[in-house]
Design a protein around this motif. Structure first.
Motif, PDB file in Angstrom:
ATOM      1  N   GLY A  38       0.797  -1.230   0.000  1.00 33.33           N
ATOM      2  CA  GLY A  38       0.000   0.000   0.000  1.00 33.33           C
ATOM      3  C   GLY A  38       0.820   1.266   0.000  1.00 33.33           C
ATOM      4  O   GLY A  38       0.262   2.361  -0.068  1.00 33.33           O
ATOM      5  N   LEU A  39       2.155   1.145   0.103  1.00 29.15           N
ATOM      6  CA  LEU A  39       2.999   2.337   0.195  1.00 29.15           C
ATOM      7  C   LEU A  39       3.558   2.675  -1.176  1.00 29.15           C
ATOM      8  O   LEU A  39       4.041   1.795  -1.890  1.00 29.15           O
ATOM      9  CB  LEU A  39       4.143   2.085   1.177  1.00 29.15           C
ATOM     10  N   HIS A  40       3.465   3.947  -1.559  1.00 29.49           N
ATOM     11  CA  HIS A  40       3.955   4.354  -2.866  1.00 29.49           C
ATOM     12  C   HIS A  40       5.149   5.290  -2.707  1.00 29.49           C
ATOM     13  O   HIS A  40       5.192   6.069  -1.761  1.00 29.49           O
ATOM     14  CB  HIS A  40       2.843   5.059  -3.647  1.00 29.49           C
ATOM     15  N   PRO A  41       6.092   5.225  -3.661  1.00 29.94           N
ATOM     16  CA  PRO A  41       7.203   6.191  -3.615  1.00 29.94           C
ATOM     17  C   PRO A  41       6.660   7.604  -3.781  1.00 29.94           C
ATOM     18  O   PRO A  41       5.583   7.810  -4.365  1.00 29.94           O
ATOM     19  CB  PRO A  41       8.079   5.792  -4.807  1.00 29.94           C
ATOM     20  N   TYR A  42       7.397   8.577  -3.257  1.00 30.09           N
ATOM     21  CA  TYR A  42       6.946   9.958  -3.371  1.00 30.09           C
ATOM     22  C   TYR A  42       7.034  10.424  -4.813  1.00 30.09           C
ATOM     23  O   TYR A  42       7.994  10.090  -5.521  1.00 30.09           O
ATOM     24  CB  TYR A  42       7.785  10.869  -2.481  1.00 30.09           C
ATOM     25  N   THR A  43       6.058  11.198  -5.259  1.00 31.82           N
ATOM     26  CA  THR A  43       6.141  11.820  -6.579  1.00 31.82           C
ATOM     27  C   THR A  43       7.116  12.991  -6.491  1.00 31.82           C
ATOM     28  O   THR A  43       7.544  13.388  -5.404  1.00 31.82           O
ATOM     29  CB  THR A  43       4.779  12.343  -7.018  1.00 31.82           C
ATOM     30  N   ALA A  44       7.446  13.542  -7.645  1.00 30.09           N
ATOM     31  CA  ALA A  44       8.382  14.676  -7.658  1.00 30.09           C
ATOM     32  C   ALA A  44       7.830  15.817  -6.815  1.00 30.09           C
ATOM     33  O   ALA A  44       8.552  16.453  -6.047  1.00 30.09           O
ATOM     34  CB  ALA A  44       8.629  15.121  -9.096  1.00 30.09           C
ATOM     35  N   GLN A  45       6.512  16.081  -6.957  1.00 23.07           N
ATOM     36  CA  GLN A  45       5.921  17.180  -6.192  1.00 23.07           C
ATOM     37  C   GLN A  45       5.971  16.888  -4.700  1.00 23.07           C
ATOM     38  O   GLN A  45       6.331  17.747  -3.885  1.00 23.07           O
ATOM     39  CB  GLN A  45       4.471  17.401  -6.633  1.00 23.07           C
ATOM     40  N   GLN A  46       5.614  15.641  -4.328  1.00 25.19           N
ATOM     41  CA  GLN A  46       5.629  15.294  -2.910  1.00 25.19           C
ATOM     42  C   GLN A  46       7.052  15.367  -2.360  1.00 25.19           C
ATOM     43  O   GLN A  46       7.261  15.772  -1.213  1.00 25.19           O
ATOM     44  CB  GLN A  46       5.045  13.897  -2.708  1.00 25.19           C
ATOM     45  N   GLN A  47       8.034  14.977  -3.183  1.00 25.86           N
ATOM     46  CA  GLN A  47       9.423  15.049  -2.728  1.00 25.86           C
ATOM     47  C   GLN A  47       9.836  16.504  -2.510  1.00 25.86           C
ATOM     48  O   GLN A  47      10.524  16.817  -1.542  1.00 25.86           O
ATOM     49  CB  GLN A  47      10.341  14.368  -3.751  1.00 25.86           C
ATOM     50  N   ARG A  48       9.395  17.394  -3.394  1.00 34.18           N
ATOM     51  CA  ARG A  48       9.691  18.821  -3.181  1.00 34.18           C
ATOM     52  C   ARG A  48       9.052  19.297  -1.886  1.00 34.18           C
ATOM     53  O   ARG A  48       9.648  20.054  -1.115  1.00 34.18           O
ATOM     54  CB  ARG A  48       9.169  19.654  -4.362  1.00 34.18           C
ATOM     55  N   GLY A  49       7.808  18.842  -1.642  1.00 37.77           N
ATOM     56  CA  GLY A  49       7.148  19.204  -0.396  1.00 37.77           C
ATOM     57  C   GLY A  49       7.882  18.647   0.809  1.00 37.77           C
ATOM     58  O   GLY A  49       7.975  19.299   1.857  1.00 37.77           O
ATOM     59  N   ARG A  50       8.454  17.460   0.637  1.00 42.79           N
ATOM     60  CA  ARG A  50       9.220  16.858   1.733  1.00 42.79           C
ATOM     61  C   ARG A  50      10.463  17.709   2.034  1.00 42.79           C
ATOM     62  O   ARG A  50      10.821  17.910   3.197  1.00 42.79           O
ATOM     63  CB  ARG A  50       9.633  15.433   1.320  1.00 42.79           C
ATOM     64  N   ASP A  51      11.082  18.209   0.964  1.00 41.20           N
ATOM     65  CA  ASP A  51      12.240  19.090   1.178  1.00 41.20           C
ATOM     66  C   ASP A  51      11.820  20.353   1.936  1.00 41.20           C
ATOM     67  O   ASP A  51      12.561  20.854   2.779  1.00 41.20           O
ATOM     68  CB  ASP A  51      12.885  19.452  -0.165  1.00 41.20           C
ATOM     69  N   GLN A  52      10.619  20.871   1.607  1.00 39.18           N
ATOM     70  CA  GLN A  52      10.089  22.016   2.356  1.00 39.18           C
ATOM     71  C   GLN A  52       9.908  21.662   3.828  1.00 39.18           C
ATOM     72  O   GLN A  52      10.226  22.449   4.720  1.00 39.18           O
ATOM     73  CB  GLN A  52       8.731  22.459   1.767  1.00 39.18           C
ATOM     74  N   TYR A  53       9.375  20.482   4.051  1.00 36.13           N
ATOM     75  CA  TYR A  53       9.133  19.997   5.420  1.00 36.13           C
ATOM     76  C   TYR A  53      10.440  20.003   6.205  1.00 36.13           C
ATOM     77  O   TYR A  53      10.499  20.432   7.354  1.00 36.13           O
ATOM     78  CB  TYR A  53       8.557  18.591   5.334  1.00 36.13           C
ATOM     79  N   VAL A  54      11.523  19.544   5.538  1.00 36.48           N
ATOM     80  CA  VAL A  54      12.837  19.529   6.189  1.00 36.48           C
ATOM     81  C   VAL A  54      13.322  20.964   6.395  1.00 36.48           C
ATOM     82  O   VAL A  54      13.754  21.340   7.487  1.00 36.48           O
ATOM     83  CB  VAL A  54      13.835  18.725   5.337  1.00 36.48           C
ATOM     84  N   ALA A  55      13.215  21.784   5.344  1.00 36.33           N
ATOM     85  CA  ALA A  55      13.779  23.134   5.401  1.00 36.33           C
ATOM     86  C   ALA A  55      13.072  23.987   6.455  1.00 36.33           C
ATOM     87  O   ALA A  55      13.702  24.812   7.116  1.00 36.33           O
ATOM     88  CB  ALA A  55      13.674  23.794   4.026  1.00 36.33           C
ATOM     89  N   LEU A  56      11.750  23.790   6.602  1.00 41.67           N
ATOM     90  CA  LEU A  56      10.994  24.609   7.553  1.00 41.67           C
ATOM     91  C   LEU A  56      11.098  24.078   8.978  1.00 41.67           C
ATOM     92  O   LEU A  56      10.573  24.697   9.897  1.00 41.67           O
ATOM     93  CB  LEU A  56       9.514  24.679   7.133  1.00 41.67           C
ATOM     94  N   GLY A  57      11.757  22.937   9.134  1.00 44.25           N
ATOM     95  CA  GLY A  57      11.964  22.424  10.487  1.00 44.25           C
ATOM     96  C   GLY A  57      10.720  21.842  11.122  1.00 44.25           C
ATOM     97  O   GLY A  57      10.599  21.841  12.354  1.00 44.25           O
ATOM     98  N   CYS A  58       9.788  21.348  10.328  1.00 40.39           N
ATOM     99  CA  CYS A  58       8.569  20.753  10.883  1.00 40.39           C
ATOM    100  C   CYS A  58       8.906  19.639  11.872  1.00 40.39           C
ATOM    101  O   CYS A  58       8.202  19.426  12.861  1.00 40.39           O
ATOM    102  CB  CYS A  58       7.690  20.189   9.769  1.00 40.39           C
ATOM    103  N   VAL A  59      10.040  18.939  11.587  1.00 39.39           N
ATOM    104  CA  VAL A  59      10.404  17.760  12.366  1.00 39.39           C
ATOM    105  C   VAL A  59      10.730  18.119  13.811  1.00 39.39           C
ATOM    106  O   VAL A  59      10.691  17.262  14.685  1.00 39.39           O
ATOM    107  CB  VAL A  59      11.586  17.034  11.682  1.00 39.39           C
ATOM    108  N   TYR A  60      11.021  19.383  14.079  1.00 42.84           N
ATOM    109  CA  TYR A  60      11.350  19.750  15.456  1.00 42.84           C
ATOM    110  C   TYR A  60      10.131  19.709  16.373  1.00 42.84           C
ATOM    111  O   TYR A  60      10.284  19.667  17.590  1.00 42.84           O
ATOM    112  CB  TYR A  60      11.986  21.134  15.500  1.00 42.84           C
ATOM    113  N   CYS A  61       8.941  19.799  15.811  1.00 43.96           N
ATOM    114  CA  CYS A  61       7.737  19.767  16.650  1.00 43.96           C
ATOM    115  C   CYS A  61       6.819  18.584  16.332  1.00 43.96           C
ATOM    116  O   CYS A  61       5.912  18.298  17.107  1.00 43.96           O
ATOM    117  CB  CYS A  61       6.932  21.055  16.497  1.00 43.96           C
ATOM    118  N   HIS A  62       7.010  17.972  15.158  1.00 39.18           N
ATOM    119  CA  HIS A  62       6.087  16.912  14.749  1.00 39.18           C
ATOM    120  C   HIS A  62       6.850  15.604  14.563  1.00 39.18           C
ATOM    121  O   HIS A  62       7.811  15.558  13.790  1.00 39.18           O
ATOM    122  CB  HIS A  62       5.405  17.264  13.430  1.00 39.18           C
TER     123      HIS A  62
END
Lengths: 206, 404
Positions: A38-62
């Motif tokens: 059921g798990l799919h690789p990230y699309t190019a757009q989702q991967q860009r969003g993932r980079d945003q997630y990293v850059a914005l530091g979401c991981v520090y709170c979530h």
């Protein structure tokens, strides 16, 4: 220094022991976990969003690791089943996080699949939850007098909307929202999947 | 002058005398080693316990799935049709002696697959047919076992129904969505020789207004649409509850409560506030008529047997009444106060129960908070997962075909 050789040998042995148990053995244990069907690789757009997630530091709170019912009421919070190793098959680097200042996001795409909601919430979390302490991300959006054709207009409750203007999502915001919506690990996993069974107790449900 | 000025040996190298390691250091090292080993053993034991629990649960699930027709009948049919198949006079048609059960096997199977929503006459008695569709909650094998059992016991017909018969009927039912419209449609489609049936009177509620459909699919003024969280057909997902088939007064009351703040939800409050009252009424009516198949599956690792016991019988030792004593047999709800709970999304059910328990802690003495306060975490997950295995409330009309 006397007897430096035995000391160095001992230090190296401790380091090698720790590396073996914490790095090499786990790699052999979970390195070959196949990705679930059921798990799919990230699309190019989702991967860009993932980079945003990293850059914005979401991981520090979530975090991205719901726990078993033995450890925390994550399932009742609507955060989904406890994650298993295979869920992270396409995550590099993984974004498991340690802090839970905000809710776990492993299955945020399942519980909040609305692109509109995600965009409104990124622009101003307090437009939706007045008590929220999440930062707003206005720099992912443009405030315009009038939306151009093709613009993604962000809906806001009247009290939070800039008067007389429209809020339009930049591509970065749409990428990030696409990544968040892609976070959906609600598929079933095989009973043989490698998982964290710490704290399991008798008679506490499975 | 002291003697300190004696000459210093310039070639002296400081050295560390050989001394034994102090005994307490050995003790601490040995204690740490024992502690580490015990921790590893305990963790391994937790893994063993969890593995065995998973094995037990998997075995229980297999047992449930492979239950013989008699057990499936008791669990799925007998709460309405009664364990002896006699039905309830004036409310639920009997199976014993019913011509529908005695007829070709495809009749029973097709009724099980589609459910009934409309008046029906069985053996001269008139009923307001209201049976759920089991297509989304039972597989071909289980349906075949139920149909075989029901026909053998109540239809005096021993011929077995095979899973492939059910599969064929399922393929047919895919082209005929929604429940049977009473005995009238069954007679016309399957059994021309059936006794005369009451005419089905189409619901007077008109097709939904295009503006309401736009609200459902696209939201208002670019706002979040209903479908973007609750699914295209109101089937729900995760935290977002199933809203298809809930009663119109209940849905309307919730929308008004979200807008007024009586029920708190950060996601719903801005939406409900932005809706005009007429839109709320129209939306409540739209979703109350949707006969959407269940999309809920157990997801919280709850013990289904415990959940079934709580839903049907409650737990008198803990002072928990049966869910169905208020929410209606089979969890179909008793309008307007008690909403349907069958086929609800498990994360929503468990979360809502936890929310009620929190209200009780804050001093609420209302009905649901006082019941929910007596449920522990495992019970909440068990109930939520069990309710997710039930068929949805049989209601109104099939979902509009173009949205499939």
């Amino acid at each position: 220094m006397n007897r430096s050789l035995p000391l160095i040998i001992l230090a190296m042995a401790i380091l090698a022991f720790a590396t073996t148990l914490l790095v090499i053995v786990p790699k052999f244990q979970i390195g070959h976990e196949p990705a679930p069907a059921g798990l799919h690789p990230y699309t190019a757009q989702q991967q860009r969003g993932r980079d945003q997630y990293v850059a914005l530091g979401c991981v520090y709170c979530h975090s991205q690791q719901p726990r078993t019912p033995d450890q925390a009421p994550d399932a009742e919070r609507g955060w989904g089943r406890a994650s298993v190793a295979a869920d992270y098959a396409y995550d590099s680097p993984h974004l498991m996080g340690t802090m839970r200042t905000g809710p776990d996001l492993m299955n945020v795409g399942a519980r909040l699949p609305s692109m509109g909601w995600q965009l409104s919430h990124l622009y101003q979390p307090r437009a939706i939850s007045p008590w929220s302490i999440m930062p707003s991300y206005p720099f992912l959006f443009e405030v315009k007098d009038k939306a151009a054709p093709g613009d993604t207009v962000v809906w806001l409750p009247a009290k939070s909307a800039p008067p007389g203007k429209v809020v339009v999502a930049k591509p970065e915001a749409i990428d990030l929202a696409a990544y968040l919506i892609a976070l959906d690990r609600t598929y079933p996993v095989p009973s043989t999947a490698i998982r964290d069974d710490g704290y399991a107790k008798h008679g506490a449900g499975r | 002058m002291s003697d300190d000025r004696r000459p210093v040996d310039e070639r002296f190298e400081p050295y560390e005398p050989r001394r034994r390691v102090p005994l307490p250091v050995y003790w601490i090292a040995i204690a740490l080693a024992i502690w580490g080993t015990l921790t590893l053993w305990r963790d391994a034991h937790a893994g063993f316990i969890a593995g065995r629990q998973r094995g037990d649960e998997a075995a229980a699930d297999t047992r449930r799935a492979a239950a013989p027709g008699a057990d499936l009948f008791l669990a799925r049919c007998s709460s309405c049709h009664q364990p002896d198949g006699s039905g309830i006079a004036g409310a639920v048609p009997p199976l014993a002696g019913s011509p529908l059960v005695k007829a070709d096997p495809s009749v029973v199977v097709r009724i099980l697959l589609r459910g009934i929503d409309g008046p029906i006459t069985v053996a001269g008695q008139h009923f307001d047919g209201h049976m759920p569709s089991f297509a989304s909650v039972l597989d071909d094998d289980q349906l075949a076992r139920i149909a075989t059992y029901v026909r053998a016991r109540f239809g005096d017909n021993a011929s077995a129904v095979s899973p492939s018969d059910v599969a064929a009927a399922r393929a047919w039912a895919a082209g005929h969505p929604g429940p049977w419209r009473g005995g009238d449609e069954i007679r016309a489609a399957l059994m021309p020789l059936l006794e005369p049936q009451p005419a089905y009177v189409a619901s007077l509620i008109a097709a939904p207004d295009p503006s309401i459909l736009a609200l459902v699919q696209h939201g208002t003024g670019g706002g979040w649409s209903c479908a973007s969280c609750h699914g295209d057909l109101g089937e729900g997902h995760g935290d977002a509850p199933r809203i298809a088939g809930l009663s119109s007064p209940y849905l309307l009351a919730q929308l008004r409560a979200f807008a007024g703040g009586a029920r708190t939800s950060d996601a719903m409050a801005p939406v409900a506030t932005s809706l005009a009252d007429a839109q709320k009424i129209a939306l409540a009516s739209y979703y109350s008529q949707l006969a959407t198949p269940s999309a809920s599956v157990p997801a919280l690792q709850g013990a289904l047997d415990r959940g079934e016991a709580l839903a049907l019988d409650g737990d008198s030792a803990k002072g928990i009444p049966a869910c169905f004593s208020c929410h209606g047999s089979s969890g179909f709800g008793v309008a307007p106060a008690f909403p349907p709970i069958a086929a609800q999304q498990p994360a929503y059910t468990a979360g809502r129960l936890a929310g009620f328990a929190r209200q009780a802690k804050q001093g609420s003495h209302a009905l649901m908070p006082s019941v929910a306060a007596r449920l522990d975490d495992a019970d909440r997950r068990a109930i939520a997962d069990y309710l997710a295995t039930l068929p949805p409330v049989p209601t109104g009309t099939a979902p509009p075909a173009e949205q499939h």
